[in-house]
Motif scaffolding. Sequence first.
Motif, PDB file in Angstrom:
ATOM      1  N   ALA A  52       0.875  -1.059  -0.049  1.00  0.00           N
ATOM      2  CA  ALA A  52       0.124   0.020  -0.080  1.00  0.00           C
ATOM      3  C   ALA A  52       0.856   1.367   0.159  1.00  0.00           C
ATOM      4  CB  ALA A  52      -0.908   0.011   1.367  1.00  0.00           C
ATOM      5  N   VAL A  53       0.490   2.148  -0.785  1.00  0.00           N
ATOM      6  CA  VAL A  53       1.084   3.563  -0.878  1.00  0.00           C
ATOM      7  C   VAL A  53       0.143   4.694  -0.801  1.00  0.00           C
ATOM      8  CG1 VAL A  53       2.948   2.780  -2.102  1.00  0.00           C
ATOM      9  CG2 VAL A  53       0.904   3.584  -3.393  1.00  0.00           C
ATOM     10  N   ASN A  54       0.372   5.915  -1.096  1.00  0.00           N
ATOM     11  CA  ASN A  54      -0.426   6.948  -0.617  1.00  0.00           C
ATOM     12  C   ASN A  54      -1.563   7.163  -1.971  1.00  0.00           C
ATOM     13  OD1 ASN A  54       1.251   7.518   1.007  1.00  0.00           O
ATOM     14  ND2 ASN A  54       1.791   9.505   0.641  1.00  0.00           N
ATOM     15  N   HIS A  55      -2.741   7.363  -1.768  1.00  0.00           N
ATOM     16  CA  HIS A  55      -3.750   7.773  -2.700  1.00  0.00           C
ATOM     17  C   HIS A  55      -4.744   8.560  -2.200  1.00  0.00           C
ATOM     18  CE1 HIS A  55      -6.340   7.046  -6.155  1.00  0.00           C
ATOM     19  NE2 HIS A  55      -5.124   6.932  -6.761  1.00  0.00           N
ATOM     20  N   ARG A  56      -5.474   9.368  -2.997  1.00  0.00           N
ATOM     21  CA  ARG A  56      -6.403  10.149  -2.342  1.00  0.00           C
ATOM     22  C   ARG A  56      -7.806   9.239  -1.900  1.00  0.00           C
ATOM     23  NH1 ARG A  56      -9.198  15.387  -5.487  1.00  0.00           N
ATOM     24  NH2 ARG A  56     -10.245  16.277  -3.638  1.00  0.00           N
ATOM     25  N   TYR A  57      -8.057   8.317  -2.563  1.00  0.00           N
ATOM     26  CA  TYR A  57      -9.016   7.472  -2.225  1.00  0.00           C
ATOM     27  C   TYR A  57      -8.390   5.924  -2.210  1.00  0.00           C
ATOM     28  CZ  TYR A  57     -11.762  11.350  -3.987  1.00  0.00           C
ATOM     29  OH  TYR A  57     -12.068  12.857  -4.209  1.00  0.00           O
ATOM     30  N   GLU A 116       2.451  18.052   4.536  1.00  0.00           N
ATOM     31  CA  GLU A 116       3.418  17.029   4.039  1.00  0.00           C
ATOM     32  C   GLU A 116       3.000  15.478   4.702  1.00  0.00           C
ATOM     33  OE1 GLU A 116       7.438  18.302   3.858  1.00  0.00           O
ATOM     34  OE2 GLU A 116       6.932  19.625   2.425  1.00  0.00           O
ATOM     35  N   GLN A 117       2.908  15.603   5.952  1.00  0.00           N
ATOM     36  CA  GLN A 117       3.004  14.374   6.693  1.00  0.00           C
ATOM     37  C   GLN A 117       1.455  14.082   6.586  1.00  0.00           C
ATOM     38  OE1 GLN A 117       5.413  13.081   7.371  1.00  0.00           O
ATOM     39  NE2 GLN A 117       6.458  13.986   9.352  1.00  0.00           N
ATOM     40  N   VAL A 118       0.369  14.828   6.463  1.00  0.00           N
ATOM     41  CA  VAL A 118      -1.105  14.465   6.667  1.00  0.00           C
ATOM     42  C   VAL A 118      -1.250  13.795   5.204  1.00  0.00           C
ATOM     43  CG1 VAL A 118      -3.499  15.397   6.264  1.00  0.00           C
ATOM     44  CG2 VAL A 118      -1.909  16.388   8.081  1.00  0.00           C
ATOM     45  N   GLN A 119      -0.538  14.252   4.032  1.00  0.00           N
ATOM     46  CA  GLN A 119      -0.613  13.421   2.672  1.00  0.00           C
ATOM     47  C   GLN A 119      -0.530  11.920   2.875  1.00  0.00           C
ATOM     48  OE1 GLN A 119      -2.048  15.244   0.204  1.00  0.00           O
ATOM     49  NE2 GLN A 119      -1.652  16.694   1.875  1.00  0.00           N
ATOM     50  N   ASN A 120       0.059  11.390   3.813  1.00  0.00           N
ATOM     51  CA  ASN A 120       0.366   9.772   4.204  1.00  0.00           C
ATOM     52  C   ASN A 120      -0.732   9.339   5.080  1.00  0.00           C
ATOM     53  OD1 ASN A 120       1.902   7.547   3.373  1.00  0.00           O
ATOM     54  ND2 ASN A 120       3.081   7.734   5.201  1.00  0.00           N
ATOM     55  N   GLU A 162       3.566   3.340  11.526  1.00  0.00           N
ATOM     56  CA  GLU A 162       3.950   4.571  10.978  1.00  0.00           C
ATOM     57  C   GLU A 162       3.049   5.609  11.393  1.00  0.00           C
ATOM     58  OE1 GLU A 162       5.838   7.066   8.030  1.00  0.00           O
ATOM     59  OE2 GLU A 162       6.637   5.344   9.121  1.00  0.00           O
ATOM     60  N   GLY A 163       1.869   5.453  11.355  1.00  0.00           N
ATOM     61  CA  GLY A 163       0.670   6.535  11.899  1.00  0.00           C
ATOM     62  C   GLY A 163       1.118   7.002  13.035  1.00  0.00           C
ATOM     63  N   GLU A 164       1.484   6.325  13.972  1.00  0.00           N
ATOM     64  CA  GLU A 164       1.748   6.865  15.337  1.00  0.00           C
ATOM     65  C   GLU A 164       2.952   7.634  15.200  1.00  0.00           C
ATOM     66  OE1 GLU A 164       2.838   5.237  19.863  1.00  0.00           O
ATOM     67  OE2 GLU A 164       2.284   3.772  18.287  1.00  0.00           O
ATOM     68  N   ARG A 165       3.997   7.361  14.500  1.00  0.00           N
ATOM     69  CA  ARG A 165       5.264   8.311  14.178  1.00  0.00           C
ATOM     70  C   ARG A 165       4.607   9.457  13.596  1.00  0.00           C
ATOM     71  NH1 ARG A 165       8.351  10.149  10.648  1.00  0.00           N
ATOM     72  NH2 ARG A 165       7.352   9.069   9.071  1.00  0.00           N
ATOM     73  N   LEU A 166       3.858   9.485  12.748  1.00  0.00           N
ATOM     74  CA  LEU A 166       3.326  10.734  11.921  1.00  0.00           C
ATOM     75  C   LEU A 166       2.748  11.567  12.967  1.00  0.00           C
ATOM     76  CD1 LEU A 166       1.979   9.284   8.503  1.00  0.00           C
ATOM     77  CD2 LEU A 166       4.290  10.670   8.891  1.00  0.00           C
ATOM     78  N   ALA A 167       1.953  11.021  13.810  1.00  0.00           N
ATOM     79  CA  ALA A 167       0.894  11.655  14.639  1.00  0.00           C
ATOM     80  C   ALA A 167       1.876  12.272  15.801  1.00  0.00           C
ATOM     81  CB  ALA A 167       0.038  10.775  15.225  1.00  0.00           C
TER      82      ALA A 167
END
Length: 292
Positions: free
Chosen positions: A26-31, A286-290, A151-156
């Motif tokens: 999985a990678v970034n995507h708007r939907y 930039e972080q929110v995009q992920n 990864e989400g915890e690190r971004l948060a």
Amino acid sequence: MVRSMTGYGRGIAALDGREMTIELKAVNHRYLDVSFRMPRALSYIEDPLRKRLQQALSRGHVDVFLNYKNTREDARAVQVDVPLLHAYRRALETICQETGAQDDMTLSRLARLPEVMAFTETEEDEQAVLQLCMQAAEEALASLCAMRSVEGERLASDIAARLGAIAEMVAQIEHRVPEAMAEHRAKLQQRVADILAGTPVDQERLENELAFMADRSDISEEVVRLKSHLQQVADTLAFGESVGRKLDFLVQEMNREINTIGSKASDLAIAGIVVGAKSEIEKIREQVQNIE
């Protein structure tokens, strides 16, 4: 817990000579966008597997790689083309009669003649294969979601630290505002005095104009809204998963407010603080995009 959109998961399920391996990347995507790589014979699995992924994931481009092995004894069958075999035999007998050559054709040689024997795949038990697939998919999803959560915890954590930095900058702006407005008022009065150079002035009208200009430079509303957005971002991060779209909207609003503050304040010190705040907001964006 906030989850990233980036991750990898792998699941393996085996039963009664059947083995299913599923990999999720999985990678970034708007939907949510799911792409499958699987044998054509297993295409009936795609729809139920897609629905399961849609239940577990909300955003991101997900590549699904599926590999299936069937080692059961009844998985393959060998078929003999009997009419073709007889035709070969008759042709060989004709060669013997015409040339007088000895017939040395054995059973193994007959079997090796082109297209006499063919290997075929037997019909699969679709329900058994589907159950095996869903079992492997659950393991792969658990692994993928675990990685996305880490990864989400690190971004948060990174975003929370930047929110704190922006909050400190907003406090600096609030502290500077009264002094900046007083300086701005004094400069306006001096400019008016220099322009008029001793000419009598309607003091009441001058005060009204100064009050009007001061009101146009007032950034208190923008500061209040920016502080509100900062708190909403913090609350959203604590709320849980699938918050990426909301965070993206809030970051846009934060950027709008800080830009308005910079344009209205007309103060060098505040402008410098605004530049720093905009830099932090951009890093948050930039972080929110992920974030899923």
